[in-house]
Each structure stands twice: as structure tokens, then as C-alpha cells.
Design a protein around this motif. Structure first.
Motif, PDB file in Angstrom:
ATOM      1  N   GLU A 168       0.872  -1.192   0.016  1.00  0.00           N
ATOM      2  CA  GLU A 168       0.015   0.090  -0.018  1.00  0.00           C
ATOM      3  C   GLU A 168       0.907   1.308   0.139  1.00  0.00           C
ATOM      4  N   GLN A 213       0.302   4.317   0.839  1.00  0.00           N
ATOM      5  CA  GLN A 213       0.246   5.145   2.285  1.00  0.00           C
ATOM      6  C   GLN A 213       0.981   4.368   3.246  1.00  0.00           C
ATOM      7  N   ASN A 214       1.254   3.202   3.141  1.00  0.00           N
ATOM      8  CA  ASN A 214       2.000   2.424   4.388  1.00  0.00           C
ATOM      9  C   ASN A 214       3.521   2.654   3.832  1.00  0.00           C
ATOM     10  N   SER A 264       4.509   6.370   4.802  1.00  0.00           N
ATOM     11  CA  SER A 264       4.689   6.382   6.133  1.00  0.00           C
ATOM     12  C   SER A 264       6.058   5.956   6.647  1.00  0.00           C
ATOM     13  N   ASP A 265       6.427   4.721   6.113  1.00  0.00           N
ATOM     14  CA  ASP A 265       7.578   4.054   6.393  1.00  0.00           C
ATOM     15  C   ASP A 265       8.574   4.862   5.922  1.00  0.00           C
TER      16      ASP A 265
END
Length: 80
Positions: free
Chosen positions: A28, A30-31, A34-35
Motif C-alpha cells: 500500500e 500510504q504504508n 509512512s515508513d
């Protein structure tokens, strides 16, 4: 702490291709973003500053304990 929203621009066709191939790998966007931002934070923000911020976040998210009411014996006011 409050969350902030990031806005960036990227070529639409490239984004479509990225999402298409990420979906095939059950990833994903978004993930992944974020990471990546977390890794940048850890790379550039000094450890003492990160510890300070973590402590502040922990204090803000700690549930506030409700004070227990003080039980006082109630007097019987009925004068029979």
C-alpha cells in the motif's frame, strides 16, 4: 500530538503505474510513504530530540485517571 498532512505532486501516469504494480505485491502506497517518512525522521532528527518528542507524545496519550469520589457517611436527617 496533532497529525500533519503532507501534500506532494507526482506525474499522474507514474502514480497509476506505481499503484498498479504495488497492488500486485499487496503493498500500500500510504504504508510505504509512512515508513519512508519515519526513516527520514530517524535519519535527520537527533536522538535526544526524538526521545524528547516521544516523551511528550506518551504524556499526551496517557489516559487520565479519574479521581475516586470520597465516600462520606451520610447522616440520617429524619428526626422521627
Amino acid at each position: 500530538m496533532k497529525k500533519a498532512a503532507l501534500t506532494l505532486t507526482f506525474e499522474k501516469e507514474k502514480l497509476n503505474a506505481l499503484e498498479f504494480y504495488m497492488e500486485k505485491k499487496d503493498a500500500e502506497l500510504q504504508n510505504e510513504l509512512s515508513d519512508t517518512i519515519q526513516k527520514l525522521y530517524e535519519k535527520y532528527v537527533p536522538q535526544p530530540t526524538r526521545e524528547y518528542i516521544e516523551d511528550r507524545i506518551a504524556k499526551e496519550t496517557k489516559p487520565i485517571k479519574a479521581k475516586k469520589p470520597i465516600n462520606t457517611p451520610q447522616s440520617d436527617n429524619s428526626n422521627s
